[in-house]
Scaffold this motif. Structure first.
Motif, PDB file in Angstrom:
ATOM      1  N   TRP A 158       0.824  -1.207   0.000  1.00  0.00           N
ATOM      2  CA  TRP A 158       0.000   0.000   0.000  1.00  0.00           C
ATOM      3  C   TRP A 158       0.862   1.264   0.000  1.00  0.00           C
ATOM      4  N   GLN A 159       2.059   1.173   0.512  1.00  0.00           N
ATOM      5  CA  GLN A 159       2.971   2.320   0.440  1.00  0.00           C
ATOM      6  C   GLN A 159       3.347   2.613  -1.006  1.00  0.00           C
ATOM      7  N   HIS A 160       3.548   1.567  -1.799  1.00  0.00           N
ATOM      8  CA  HIS A 160       3.851   1.768  -3.223  1.00  0.00           C
ATOM      9  C   HIS A 160       2.665   2.419  -3.934  1.00  0.00           C
ATOM     10  N   VAL A 161       1.455   1.955  -3.615  1.00  0.00           N
ATOM     11  CA  VAL A 161       0.272   2.534  -4.232  1.00  0.00           C
ATOM     12  C   VAL A 161       0.138   4.003  -3.841  1.00  0.00           C
ATOM     13  N   GLU A 162       0.310   4.281  -2.548  1.00  0.00           N
ATOM     14  CA  GLU A 162       0.128   5.653  -2.058  1.00  0.00           C
ATOM     15  C   GLU A 162       1.182   6.597  -2.612  1.00  0.00           C
ATOM     16  N   ALA A 163       2.373   6.100  -2.877  1.00  0.00           N
ATOM     17  CA  ALA A 163       3.423   6.960  -3.418  1.00  0.00           C
ATOM     18  C   ALA A 163       3.034   7.520  -4.782  1.00  0.00           C
ATOM     19  N   VAL A 164       2.240   6.787  -5.524  1.00  0.00           N
ATOM     20  CA  VAL A 164       1.811   7.225  -6.854  1.00  0.00           C
ATOM     21  C   VAL A 164       0.444   7.897  -6.799  1.00  0.00           C
ATOM     22  N   LEU A 165      -0.446   7.352  -5.970  1.00  0.00           N
ATOM     23  CA  LEU A 165      -1.804   7.899  -5.836  1.00  0.00           C
ATOM     24  C   LEU A 165      -2.077   8.182  -4.359  1.00  0.00           C
ATOM     25  N   PRO A 166      -1.746   9.373  -3.886  1.00  0.00           N
ATOM     26  CA  PRO A 166      -1.982   9.685  -2.466  1.00  0.00           C
ATOM     27  C   PRO A 166      -3.436   9.553  -2.046  1.00  0.00           C
ATOM     28  N   ASP A 167      -4.372   9.724  -2.974  1.00  0.00           N
ATOM     29  CA  ASP A 167      -5.795   9.613  -2.652  1.00  0.00           C
ATOM     30  C   ASP A 167      -6.364   8.261  -3.055  1.00  0.00           C
ATOM     31  N   TYR A 168      -5.527   7.210  -3.026  1.00  0.00           N
ATOM     32  CA  TYR A 168      -5.975   5.907  -3.492  1.00  0.00           C
ATOM     33  C   TYR A 168      -7.166   5.380  -2.694  1.00  0.00           C
ATOM     34  N   ALA A 169      -7.252   5.703  -1.393  1.00  0.00           N
ATOM     35  CA  ALA A 169      -8.357   5.204  -0.568  1.00  0.00           C
ATOM     36  C   ALA A 169      -9.692   5.766  -1.067  1.00  0.00           C
ATOM     37  N   GLU A 170      -9.687   7.034  -1.452  1.00  0.00           N
ATOM     38  CA  GLU A 170     -10.908   7.641  -1.986  1.00  0.00           C
ATOM     39  C   GLU A 170     -11.297   6.995  -3.309  1.00  0.00           C
ATOM     40  N   ARG A 171     -10.305   6.736  -4.155  1.00  0.00           N
ATOM     41  CA  ARG A 171     -10.589   6.093  -5.441  1.00  0.00           C
ATOM     42  C   ARG A 171     -11.070   4.659  -5.240  1.00  0.00           C
ATOM     43  N   ARG A 172     -10.483   3.989  -4.283  1.00  0.00           N
ATOM     44  CA  ARG A 172     -10.894   2.624  -3.982  1.00  0.00           C
ATOM     45  C   ARG A 172     -12.351   2.595  -3.520  1.00  0.00           C
TER      46      ARG A 172
END
Length: 314
Positions: A289-303
């Motif tokens: 999830w750190q790798h995902v967040e590094a590219v998409l800081p708002d990944y939780a909202e998109r998820r």
């Protein structure tokens, strides 16, 4: 939302009858009667018996198609599927059909019902969410005929049967909104089929076009995000999985569900980054999830937005 409307009607008092012209009243005029104001809405409500809100609302009813037991939970009537098996604890699951309860063979029914009441708020909430999701899905069902609409990259597109369109019979071309048919505000997908085409022919032609667009868009987004994650993907293929949006293999192969093309680009990007991140971590650990967040800081909202999206019913 339920809206309770109460209409209160109060008739005007009868006006006193005026004496006929020239008539003489032989009796003295009595003292004027005291004037009472007409009852207000508050006066009327105060004279009526109070009705509790739960009594004024019909209770929600949820029924599993294979229900064998029922219980009242949180003001709702819940008919649920009941299973016994080789397990040690009581389990609940809420799906498209409703509530399923699983219990060990030796557990008495009163213990099962006590466990249900302990979780009644969670159960009723999940049942309501499942019902709302089902209603959204039904509302998004595509009626395969000219004039039907479907989402493409999050925007509505209207289907137009156009045997003269430049890609010829069996093809399709997207026409921007400003060049669409008169009175049609959306983009229009001109499908090269005759007006006598069957719903199946229209569906298959549109699906083929959408899958071509999906391959083009997904490839571009993979190429965009792979360098940011420091990975290289080797192969991309489209899937038609019913419950998975994507998958990744250690050899660099990526599979993406072509139905993602219905959604907005930020949601597509979340799935693309998610699968590319698996080329760094083949798990869902904190590092992944750190790798995902590094590219998409708002990944939780998109998820969360991905979970809320309704895929059109085909």
């Amino acid at each position: 939302m339920l809206q309770l409307l109460l209409d209160l009607f109060t008739g005007p008092d009868a006006a006193p009858r005026a004496p006929a012209p020239g008539a003489v009243d032989s009796k003295p005029n009595p003292a004027p009667a005291p004037v009472h104001p007409a009852p207000t809405a508050i006066d009327v409500v105060a004279t009526e018996p109070a009705i509790a809100l739960p009594d004024a609302l019909a209770p929600a009813h949820f029924a599993h198609p294979r229900a064998s037991r029922a219980i009242a939970l949180g003001g709702a009537q819940v008919a649920y599927e009941f299973k016994r098996g080789q397990r040690r604890t009581i389990g609940f699951s809420v799906g498209a059909d409703g509530l399923t309860v699983s219990a060990p063979r030796w557990t008495p029914v009163h213990e099962v019902e006590a466990a249900l009441r302990e979780k009644e708020r969670w159960i009723v909430t999940k049942l309501g969410e499942a019902r709302a999701r089902h209603q959204r899905l039904e509302a998004s069902r595509i009626d395969w005929k000219e004039g039907a609409t479907l989402p493409f990259l999050g925007e509505p597109v209207v289907l137009v049967l156009d045997p003269r369109q430049r890609h010829g019979r069996g093809g399709a071309v997207l026409v921007p909104g400003e060049a669409a048919l008169p009175g049609v505000p959306q983009m229009a997908l001109h499908v090269g089929l005759p007006h006598t085409a069957t719903p199946e022919q229209l569906r298959d032609t549109v699906q083929a076009w959408l899958m071509r667009q999906a391959r083009r868009v997904f490839t571009a987004r993979l190429d965009h995000f792979a360098p940011q994650l420091g990975v290289r993907w080797q192969k991309m293929s489209l899937s038609s999985a019913g419950t998975r949006w994507g998958s990744a293999s250690a050899d660099g192969s990526i599979r993406l569900n072509w139905r993602l093309i219905h959604f907005r680009e930020p949601i597509i990007d979340y799935v693309v980054v998610h699968e590319l991140a698996h080329l760094r971590e083949m798990n869902h650990s904190a590092r992944f999830w750190q790798h995902v967040e590094a590219v998409l800081p708002d990944y939780a909202e998109r998820r969360g937005a991905l979970k809320d999206e309704a895929v059109p019913r085909w």
